[in-house]
Design a protein around this motif. Structure first.
Motif, PDB file in Angstrom:
ATOM      1  N   ARG A  46     -34.346  26.501  -2.685  1.00  0.00           N
ATOM      2  CA  ARG A  46     -33.261  25.640  -3.182  1.00  0.00           C
ATOM      3  C   ARG A  46     -31.919  25.959  -2.544  1.00  0.00           C
ATOM      4  NH1 ARG A  46     -32.098  27.626  -9.358  1.00  0.00           N
ATOM      5  NH2 ARG A  46     -31.100  29.568  -8.776  1.00  0.00           N
ATOM      6  N   ALA A  47     -31.680  27.189  -2.161  1.00  0.00           N
ATOM      7  CA  ALA A  47     -30.401  27.540  -1.538  1.00  0.00           C
ATOM      8  C   ALA A  47     -30.256  26.851  -0.179  1.00  0.00           C
ATOM      9  CB  ALA A  47     -30.281  29.050  -1.385  1.00  0.00           C
ATOM     10  N   LYS A  48     -31.339  26.821   0.581  1.00  0.00           N
ATOM     11  CA  LYS A  48     -31.299  26.174   1.895  1.00  0.00           C
ATOM     12  C   LYS A  48     -31.058  24.676   1.750  1.00  0.00           C
ATOM     13  CE  LYS A  48     -35.080  25.552   4.258  1.00  0.00           C
ATOM     14  NZ  LYS A  48     -36.282  25.767   5.092  1.00  0.00           N
ATOM     15  N   TYR A  49     -31.762  24.056   0.823  1.00  0.00           N
ATOM     16  CA  TYR A  49     -31.594  22.619   0.617  1.00  0.00           C
ATOM     17  C   TYR A  49     -30.217  22.292   0.049  1.00  0.00           C
ATOM     18  CZ  TYR A  49     -36.600  22.370   1.441  1.00  0.00           C
ATOM     19  OH  TYR A  49     -37.839  22.465   1.998  1.00  0.00           O
ATOM     20  N   SER A  50     -29.732  23.129  -0.844  1.00  0.00           N
ATOM     21  CA  SER A  50     -28.390  22.911  -1.397  1.00  0.00           C
ATOM     22  C   SER A  50     -27.335  23.000  -0.306  1.00  0.00           C
ATOM     23  CB  SER A  50     -28.087  23.938  -2.481  1.00  0.00           C
ATOM     24  OG  SER A  50     -28.947  23.790  -3.567  1.00  0.00           O
ATOM     25  N   PHE A  51     -27.506  23.944   0.594  1.00  0.00           N
ATOM     26  CA  PHE A  51     -26.558  24.082   1.697  1.00  0.00           C
ATOM     27  C   PHE A  51     -26.582  22.848   2.602  1.00  0.00           C
ATOM     28  CE2 PHE A  51     -25.739  25.326   6.124  1.00  0.00           C
ATOM     29  CZ  PHE A  51     -24.412  25.723   5.996  1.00  0.00           C
ATOM     30  N   LEU A  52     -27.773  22.366   2.923  1.00  0.00           N
ATOM     31  CA  LEU A  52     -27.879  21.184   3.790  1.00  0.00           C
ATOM     32  C   LEU A  52     -27.287  19.942   3.128  1.00  0.00           C
ATOM     33  CD1 LEU A  52     -31.423  21.671   5.367  1.00  0.00           C
ATOM     34  CD2 LEU A  52     -29.193  21.886   6.476  1.00  0.00           C
ATOM     35  N   VAL A  53     -27.554  19.766   1.842  1.00  0.00           N
ATOM     36  CA  VAL A  53     -26.996  18.621   1.114  1.00  0.00           C
ATOM     37  C   VAL A  53     -25.483  18.737   1.045  1.00  0.00           C
ATOM     38  CG1 VAL A  53     -26.876  17.541  -1.170  1.00  0.00           C
ATOM     39  CG2 VAL A  53     -29.087  18.115  -0.184  1.00  0.00           C
ATOM     40  N   ALA A  54     -24.976  19.932   0.780  1.00  0.00           N
ATOM     41  CA  ALA A  54     -23.529  20.135   0.721  1.00  0.00           C
ATOM     42  C   ALA A  54     -22.881  19.860   2.073  1.00  0.00           C
ATOM     43  CB  ALA A  54     -23.209  21.559   0.265  1.00  0.00           C
ATOM     44  N   LEU A  55     -23.521  20.273   3.137  1.00  0.00           N
ATOM     45  CA  LEU A  55     -22.991  20.037   4.478  1.00  0.00           C
ATOM     46  C   LEU A  55     -22.934  18.545   4.805  1.00  0.00           C
ATOM     47  CD1 LEU A  55     -22.062  21.448   7.112  1.00  0.00           C
ATOM     48  CD2 LEU A  55     -24.431  21.291   7.867  1.00  0.00           C
ATOM     49  N   ILE A  56     -24.007  17.846   4.524  1.00  0.00           N
ATOM     50  CA  ILE A  56     -24.051  16.409   4.820  1.00  0.00           C
ATOM     51  C   ILE A  56     -23.056  15.640   3.952  1.00  0.00           C
ATOM     52  CG2 ILE A  56     -25.510  14.355   4.641  1.00  0.00           C
ATOM     53  CD1 ILE A  56     -27.861  16.221   5.469  1.00  0.00           C
ATOM     54  N   LEU A  57     -23.020  15.948   2.660  1.00  0.00           N
ATOM     55  CA  LEU A  57     -22.105  15.234   1.766  1.00  0.00           C
ATOM     56  C   LEU A  57     -20.642  15.543   2.072  1.00  0.00           C
ATOM     57  CD1 LEU A  57     -23.919  15.362  -1.677  1.00  0.00           C
ATOM     58  CD2 LEU A  57     -23.712  13.449  -0.087  1.00  0.00           C
ATOM     59  N   SER A  58     -20.356  16.765   2.461  1.00  0.00           N
ATOM     60  CA  SER A  58     -18.965  17.089   2.791  1.00  0.00           C
ATOM     61  C   SER A  58     -18.525  16.384   4.073  1.00  0.00           C
ATOM     62  CB  SER A  58     -18.766  18.598   2.906  1.00  0.00           C
ATOM     63  OG  SER A  58     -19.557  19.135   3.942  1.00  0.00           O
ATOM     64  N   LEU A  59     -19.423  16.247   5.037  1.00  0.00           N
ATOM     65  CA  LEU A  59     -19.087  15.487   6.242  1.00  0.00           C
ATOM     66  C   LEU A  59     -18.854  14.015   5.925  1.00  0.00           C
ATOM     67  CD1 LEU A  59     -21.488  17.056   8.889  1.00  0.00           C
ATOM     68  CD2 LEU A  59     -19.007  17.259   8.776  1.00  0.00           C
ATOM     69  N   LEU A  60     -19.690  13.445   5.085  1.00  0.00           N
ATOM     70  CA  LEU A  60     -19.500  12.049   4.689  1.00  0.00           C
ATOM     71  C   LEU A  60     -18.222  11.860   3.879  1.00  0.00           C
ATOM     72  CD1 LEU A  60     -23.152  11.011   3.766  1.00  0.00           C
ATOM     73  CD2 LEU A  60     -21.800  10.268   5.727  1.00  0.00           C
ATOM     74  N   LEU A  61     -17.913  12.831   3.054  1.00  0.00           N
ATOM     75  CA  LEU A  61     -16.688  12.772   2.256  1.00  0.00           C
ATOM     76  C   LEU A  61     -15.452  12.855   3.142  1.00  0.00           C
ATOM     77  CD1 LEU A  61     -15.749  12.670  -0.689  1.00  0.00           C
ATOM     78  CD2 LEU A  61     -15.687  15.139  -0.642  1.00  0.00           C
ATOM     79  N   ALA A  62     -15.477  13.742   4.122  1.00  0.00           N
ATOM     80  CA  ALA A  62     -14.351  13.844   5.056  1.00  0.00           C
ATOM     81  C   ALA A  62     -14.220  12.567   5.880  1.00  0.00           C
ATOM     82  CB  ALA A  62     -14.537  15.050   5.969  1.00  0.00           C
ATOM     83  N   LEU A  63     -15.340  12.001   6.289  1.00  0.00           N
ATOM     84  CA  LEU A  63     -15.305  10.750   7.048  1.00  0.00           C
ATOM     85  C   LEU A  63     -14.720   9.611   6.211  1.00  0.00           C
ATOM     86  CD1 LEU A  63     -16.139   9.132   9.609  1.00  0.00           C
ATOM     87  CD2 LEU A  63     -18.258   8.631   8.388  1.00  0.00           C
ATOM     88  N   SER A  64     -15.113   9.530   4.953  1.00  0.00           N
ATOM     89  CA  SER A  64     -14.590   8.451   4.109  1.00  0.00           C
ATOM     90  C   SER A  64     -13.098   8.626   3.848  1.00  0.00           C
ATOM     91  CB  SER A  64     -15.367   8.363   2.801  1.00  0.00           C
ATOM     92  OG  SER A  64     -15.255   9.560   2.066  1.00  0.00           O
ATOM     93  N   HIS A  65     -12.616   9.852   3.720  1.00  0.00           N
ATOM     94  CA  HIS A  65     -11.175  10.066   3.567  1.00  0.00           C
ATOM     95  C   HIS A  65     -10.438   9.733   4.870  1.00  0.00           C
ATOM     96  CE1 HIS A  65     -11.925  12.057  -0.259  1.00  0.00           C
ATOM     97  NE2 HIS A  65     -10.634  11.884  -0.482  1.00  0.00           N
ATOM     98  N   PHE A  66     -11.033  10.062   6.007  1.00  0.00           N
ATOM     99  CA  PHE A  66     -10.416   9.719   7.285  1.00  0.00           C
ATOM    100  C   PHE A  66     -10.317   8.203   7.446  1.00  0.00           C
ATOM    101  CE2 PHE A  66     -10.862   8.677  11.815  1.00  0.00           C
ATOM    102  CZ  PHE A  66      -9.705   9.273  12.294  1.00  0.00           C
ATOM    103  N   VAL A  67     -11.369   7.502   7.055  1.00  0.00           N
ATOM    104  CA  VAL A  67     -11.370   6.046   7.151  1.00  0.00           C
ATOM    105  C   VAL A  67     -10.318   5.461   6.211  1.00  0.00           C
ATOM    106  CG1 VAL A  67     -12.772   4.000   6.656  1.00  0.00           C
ATOM    107  CG2 VAL A  67     -13.728   5.882   7.972  1.00  0.00           C
ATOM    108  N   MET A  68     -10.162   6.052   5.031  1.00  0.00           N
ATOM    109  CA  MET A  68      -9.134   5.587   4.106  1.00  0.00           C
ATOM    110  C   MET A  68      -7.741   5.796   4.696  1.00  0.00           C
ATOM    111  SD  MET A  68      -8.113   6.867   0.298  1.00  0.00           S
ATOM    112  CE  MET A  68      -7.428   8.354   0.962  1.00  0.00           C
TER     113      MET A  68
END
Length: 150
Positions: A46-68
């Motif tokens: 679960r730690a590995k999967y949590s890290f991967l999900v956090a990485l992907i979601l944080s990149l998408l979150l940063a992208l959406s703020h950049f687009v805003m």
């Protein structure tokens, strides 16, 4: 934008922008933590999967703020979807009896983020950013028109 210089713009709107960004980061991290500790409690990976999900979601979150920031309204919609997804993934974890502080913060961060996105200052900032985008597009079109005449 003649009435509002960059330092004045940043002084007025940067605190609300950065608070919304950090609330989104905290909401994503709290929801990932609660989901991994409740739904996937027995999974050794679960730690590995949590890290991967956090990485992907944080990149998408940063992208959406950049687009805003670039003046696109769909960036705000993506941020709202992030907040709602975090809220709706945290809500059912109550049945697994999570730590009360973790559960309350998992609910509080997305709700505060949605409240901040709906604030008058954040809406003003988004309208100014859309105005800047339109002015930028007009100046680009004017520059292309002057080049084509040569």
């Amino acid at each position: 934008m003649d009435d509002l210089s960059l330092p004045r713009f940043l002084a007025r709107y940067f605190p609300t922008f950065i608070c919304a960004f950090f609330l989104a980061c905290f909401a994503v991290s709290a929801s990932i933590s609660l989901v991994s500790s409740t739904y996937f409690r027995g999974d050794p990976e679960r730690a590995k999967y949590s890290f991967l999900v956090a990485l992907i979601l944080s990149l998408l979150l940063a992208l959406s703020h950049f687009v805003m920031i670039r003046g696109r309204s769909w960036g705000v919609r993506a941020i709202v979807v992030f907040y709602l997804a975090c809220l709706f993934t945290v809500l059912p974890t109550y049945g697994y009896k999570p730590h009360p502080f973790a559960y309350v913060t998992g609910l509080l961060f997305p709700l505060l983020g949605l409240l901040l996105l709906n604030s008058k200052r954040h809406r003003e900032m988004r309208s100014k950013l859309v105005e800047v985008r339109r002015q930028r597009e007009l100046s680009i079109q004017a520059a292309k028109a002057s080049r084509s005449r040569r």
